[in-house]
Write a protein that holds these residues in place. Sequence first.
Motif, PDB file in Angstrom:
ATOM      1  N   LYS A 224      42.622  83.923  43.464  1.00 48.08           N
ATOM      2  CA  LYS A 224      42.228  84.334  44.813  1.00 48.08           C
ATOM      3  C   LYS A 224      43.422  84.907  45.797  1.00 48.08           C
ATOM      4  N   ALA A 225      44.511  84.363  45.479  1.00 42.59           N
ATOM      5  CA  ALA A 225      45.638  84.835  46.193  1.00 42.59           C
ATOM      6  C   ALA A 225      46.043  86.258  45.657  1.00 42.59           C
ATOM      7  N   LEU A 226      45.731  86.689  44.473  1.00 44.67           N
ATOM      8  CA  LEU A 226      46.073  87.827  43.837  1.00 44.67           C
ATOM      9  C   LEU A 226      44.854  88.782  44.578  1.00 44.67           C
ATOM     10  N   ALA A 227      43.670  88.283  44.598  1.00 42.81           N
ATOM     11  CA  ALA A 227      42.679  89.290  45.561  1.00 42.81           C
ATOM     12  C   ALA A 227      42.909  89.466  46.565  1.00 42.81           C
ATOM     13  N   SER A 228      43.772  88.757  47.373  1.00 43.99           N
ATOM     14  CA  SER A 228      44.219  88.969  49.006  1.00 43.99           C
ATOM     15  C   SER A 228      45.289  90.102  49.038  1.00 43.99           C
ATOM     16  N   MET A 229      45.932  90.379  47.718  1.00 39.00           N
ATOM     17  CA  MET A 229      47.137  91.395  47.980  1.00 39.00           C
ATOM     18  C   MET A 229      46.402  92.742  47.808  1.00 39.00           C
ATOM     19  N   PRO A 230      47.095  93.829  48.574  1.00 36.24           N
ATOM     20  CA  PRO A 230      46.618  95.172  48.788  1.00 36.24           C
ATOM     21  C   PRO A 230      46.340  95.906  47.159  1.00 36.24           C
ATOM     22  N   SER A 231      45.547  96.504  47.247  1.00 35.37           N
ATOM     23  CA  SER A 231      45.307  97.318  45.832  1.00 35.37           C
ATOM     24  C   SER A 231      46.580  98.502  45.725  1.00 35.37           C
TER      25      SER A 231
END
Length: 171
Positions: free
Chosen positions: A121-128
Motif C-alpha cells: 500500500k505504501a508502494l502504491a501511494s508513490m508516484p509512477s
Amino acid sequence: MDRSQKADAVAQLNEVFNEVGVVVVTRNLGLSVAQSTELRSKMREAGASYKVAKNRLAKLALKDTDYVGLEEFLNGPTALAWSEDPVAAAKAAVDFAKSNDKLEIVGGSMGTQVLDEAGVKALASMPSLDELRGKIVGLINAPATKVAQVVNAPAAKLARVFGAYGTKEAA
C-alpha cells in the motif's frame, strides 16, 4: 493440465519473474467474472498484468529468481500482479481493492525486498515512473524559464525608460 502444459506455465512465470520490477500477491475472495475482467482491464491500462496461477507452479517458477520470498504468501486462492514499473501493479491492485472487498492484498516483492500488505500500500501511494519523469522535466525546464525572464527583464526595463523619456520630451 498435462505435464508439458505445467512445464510451459512454470517457464513462462519464471521468465516473468526475471523481467519485472514488482510482483504483488492478491487473494481472490470470490470475484465474479465481470469483476475479474474489470480488474484485468485496469491492470492493462496501468501497464501491469494479472494472472491466476497455481500456487505449486508459481513456487516452482520462483526458484532461482529474486522473488523467492513470495513463497510464504502463496497459499489459498491467490493471483499474481506484476509490472516493470515498480509502482504500476501495486497501484492498480490497491485501487481496485479499495472499491471491491473481494480482492485482498496479501503481499509483494520488489526484487529481493519482500513487502507485506502495508508495504504494498505504501508502494502504491508513490508516484509512477511517468509522473516522476514529468516532475523531472518540469524541474529542469523551470530554471531555463527563469533565466530567460531574468535576461529579458533589463531590456524590457530599458525600453520602458526610453519610452517614458520619449513621451516626456514630446509633452
